[in-house]
Design a protein around this motif. Structure first.
Motif, short mmCIF file in Angstrom:
data_model
loop_
_atom_site.label_atom_id
_atom_site.label_comp_id
_atom_site.label_asym_id
_atom_site.label_seq_id
_atom_site.Cartn_x
_atom_site.Cartn_y
_atom_site.Cartn_z
N ALA A 129 -7.75 65.42 15.62
CA ALA A 129 -8.87 65.87 16.45
C ALA A 129 -9.21 64.90 17.59
O ALA A 129 -9.36 65.32 18.74
CB ALA A 129 -10.09 66.15 15.57
N PRO A 130 -9.29 63.57 17.32
CA PRO A 130 -9.60 62.65 18.43
C PRO A 130 -8.51 62.65 19.50
O PRO A 130 -8.81 62.57 20.69
CB PRO A 130 -9.68 61.29 17.74
N LEU A 132 -6.41 65.14 20.31
CA LEU A 132 -6.46 66.37 21.10
C LEU A 132 -7.71 66.43 21.98
O LEU A 132 -7.69 67.04 23.05
CB LEU A 132 -6.41 67.60 20.18
N SER A 133 -8.79 65.79 21.51
CA SER A 133 -9.98 65.77 22.36
C SER A 133 -9.74 64.98 23.64
O SER A 133 -10.33 65.26 24.68
CB SER A 133 -11.18 65.18 21.60
N GLN A 134 -8.84 63.96 23.57
CA GLN A 134 -8.48 63.22 24.77
C GLN A 134 -7.68 64.10 25.73
O GLN A 134 -7.81 63.99 26.95
CB GLN A 134 -7.65 61.97 24.40
N ALA A 136 -8.20 67.17 26.02
CA ALA A 136 -9.21 68.07 26.60
C ALA A 136 -9.91 67.46 27.81
O ALA A 136 -10.48 68.19 28.62
CB ALA A 136 -10.25 68.44 25.54
N ILE A 314 -9.84 71.65 13.98
CA ILE A 314 -9.32 70.82 15.07
C ILE A 314 -9.50 71.50 16.44
O ILE A 314 -10.02 70.88 17.37
CB ILE A 314 -7.84 70.44 14.80
N ALA A 318 -11.95 69.73 19.16
CA ALA A 318 -11.28 69.17 20.34
C ALA A 318 -11.55 69.95 21.61
O ALA A 318 -11.74 69.38 22.68
CB ALA A 318 -9.78 69.08 20.07
N GLY A 342 -15.82 68.83 21.90
CA GLY A 342 -14.94 68.32 22.94
C GLY A 342 -15.03 66.80 23.01
O GLY A 342 -15.65 66.16 22.15
N PRO A 343 -14.42 66.21 24.02
CA PRO A 343 -14.40 64.74 24.12
C PRO A 343 -15.78 64.13 24.22
O PRO A 343 -15.99 63.00 23.74
CB PRO A 343 -13.59 64.51 25.41
N PHE A 346 -17.14 63.41 20.75
CA PHE A 346 -16.52 62.24 20.11
C PHE A 346 -17.08 60.94 20.71
O PHE A 346 -17.22 59.95 20.00
CB PHE A 346 -14.99 62.29 20.30
#
Length: 496
Positions: A129-130, A132-134, A136, A314, A318, A342-343, A346
């Motif tokens: 997840a972290p 893929l959030s990057q 995003a 996820i 993300a 989303g990012p 996080f």
């Protein structure tokens, strides 16, 4: 380490601990009662979760969601009736084992396989997840619009035998999402000058009606007496771990498939269990035993089901794209508390994310321990009559839909969706695409208009940006591959 400590601090809150514990127990209870699905109960609990602290509200729903997949194995093994729809394949090998006096062993295998699948799923969430959030952070309006399209296409194609019906229901959901006041242009769409429609079709009454109250109608219309439950006999409840060690390849493969399938909108538990079961049978030295009490079949089904439960989050965490109706409910909780997936989430709420991870680990442990020591009493839940449960759900559905805004129109909307959902169930038409259309439709339309605004109306913006073009290509490729597979299936059927 600092983030982990922040997460532990969040989870140590009494309200969060209570939500994890209560959610997990409710989930197991739901799964143990044939005919009662977690989506319906989550829909009823949705208004309550809005009034709770963000982490407590989310973990309450996740506890119901995850616990139900564990509990669904009990009636599947002892009654040959899946407690949840995703426990269908559990009946293939679990019930024959119970019939030959290995009920405890079958349940032990199911619990242990579910636990391993659930823990691997949470670990995949923590790791992926972290990252893929990057990814995003590189998304603009064009990319989010194409991602919403890809998600909707996946949802439709996932209903392989009902693609046309799923597409129609998705279209209906998108249409319903356009109703209300368009704040971009301050115009009204399909409101017919009705003030109660200015805010659009409310998600919560729609979800309660489609999933909870329609299910109540089904239960109320059922006939039949007490259920026949196979006696709980055989080895101890801790013999399943040894059996899993003998089939560790099946465990790892099924868990990996569950994690991957959880990432694909609309595929989830159903796709993962059928792929896992088929592969387990294909690579087995005794494929003829599958369907007659083969432990590997039971392991494949239960591991893959539970490996989806966290990985399905996820895409939500993300990108803010819900993979199914249950994740759409979680998204509603996030939005009520102004937690935007989303990012940004996080970066700004690390304690919430870390607390969520820890809560999921705890939920799996609580459910596993609870089932291992209390199954002999939980089995009695399988004998509760469906009509009694249906009446109870119907009352709670009305209260839940009304209590969100204290508006009678919300209860009427829920009733309308309930009647429509009941008709869909009776005609075997999927209702999930309606909710995803209702959620993803506005996302697509808003982002589509924003992208066109940036490009001064030039549609080539969707082709000139690499990520947008990739997502669009994946959408087209998915449609072509599906059409090709359907054509081949028809040719094969015609030739035979």
């Amino acid at each position: 380490m600092e983030t982990l400590l922040l997460g532990l601090s969040e989870v140590s809150n009494v309200n969060v601990l209570l939500a994890i514990f209560v959610g997990a127990l409710i989930g197991v209870t739901i799964g143990s009662i044939p005919g009662l699905e977690p989506a319906g109960v989550m829909a009823i609990l949705l208004p309550l979760s809005f009034s709770m602290e963000p982490l407590a509200g989310v973990t309450l729903l996740l506890g119901v969601y995850g616990g139900a997949w564990y509990g669904g194995a009990i009636p599947a093994i002892l009654m040959n009736t899946p407690g949840t729809p995703v426990a269908v394949l559990t009946t293939y090998d679990g019930y024959p084992m119970a019939k030959r006096g290995e009920g405890k062993k079958a349940l032990s295998i199911a619990y242990t396989a579910s636990f391993v699948g659930g823990i691997i799923s949470v670990m995949s969430l923590v790791l992926m997840a972290p990252l893929l959030s990057q990814v995003a952070t590189h998304f603009g309006s064009a990319e989010f619009a194409m991602l919403a399209v890809l998600g909707m296409i996946f949802v439709v194609l996932a209903h392989r035998k009902h693609v046309l019906e799923a597409a129609m229901m998705l279209g209906l959901g998108i249409f319903l999402g356009t109703i209300g006041l368009d704040r971009s242009y301050n115009t009204q769409t399909y409101t017919f000058d009705q003030e109660w429609l200015l805010g659009g079709i409310p998600l919560v009454p729609a979800v309660i009606g489609l999933f909870a109250m329609s299910q109540a109608f089904v239960l109320l219309s059922q006939k039949g007496g007490d259920s026949q439950v196979t006696k709980l006999t055989g080895d101890s409840f801790f013999s399943g771990a040894l059996t899993l060690l003998k089939h560790k390849v099946t465990v790892v493969r099924s868990a990996a498939l569950g994690v991957v399938m959880g990432l694909l909108p609309g595929v989830g538990e159903f796709g993962s269990q059928f792929f896992s079961y088929t592969l387990a049978q294909k690579f087995s030295k005794n494929p003829e035993n599958f369907g007659n009490g083969e432990p590997a079949g039971l392991i494949a089904s239960e591991t893959s089901n539970n490996a989806v439960t966290a990985s399905v989050m996820i895409p939500l965490l993300a990108f803010g794209i819900p993979a199914d109706a249950l994740m759409a409910m979680l998204l509603a909780v996030f939005m009520v508390h102004n937690y935007i997936p989303g990012p940004t989430l996080f970066a700004e709420r690390p304690e919430f994310i870390s607390g969520l991870y820890i809560s999921l680990f705890m939920m799996n442990i609580i459910v596993f321990v609870y089932l291992s020591v209390a199954t002999r009493w939980i089995v009695n839940l399988t004998r509760i009559r469906g009509r009694f449960i249906g009446a109870f759900i119907l009352v709670l559905g009305f209260i839940g839909s009304y209590s969100q805004n204290y508006q009678f129109t919300d209860a009427l909307i829920a009733l309308g969706f309930a009647i429509f959902g009941y008709m869909l169930r009776k005609n075997d038409i999927p209702a999930v695409p309606i909710i995803l259309g209702l959620v993803l439709g506005p996302v697509f339309l808003t982002r589509f208009k924003q992208a066109l605004g940036v490009s001064n109306g030039d549609l080539s913006i969707f082709l000139s940006r690499p990520i947008s073009l990739t997502l669009l290509s994946l959408t087209i490729a998915s449609i072509l591959i599906f059409a090709w597979s359907q054509l081949k299936s028809r040719q094969t059927a015609a030739a035979s």
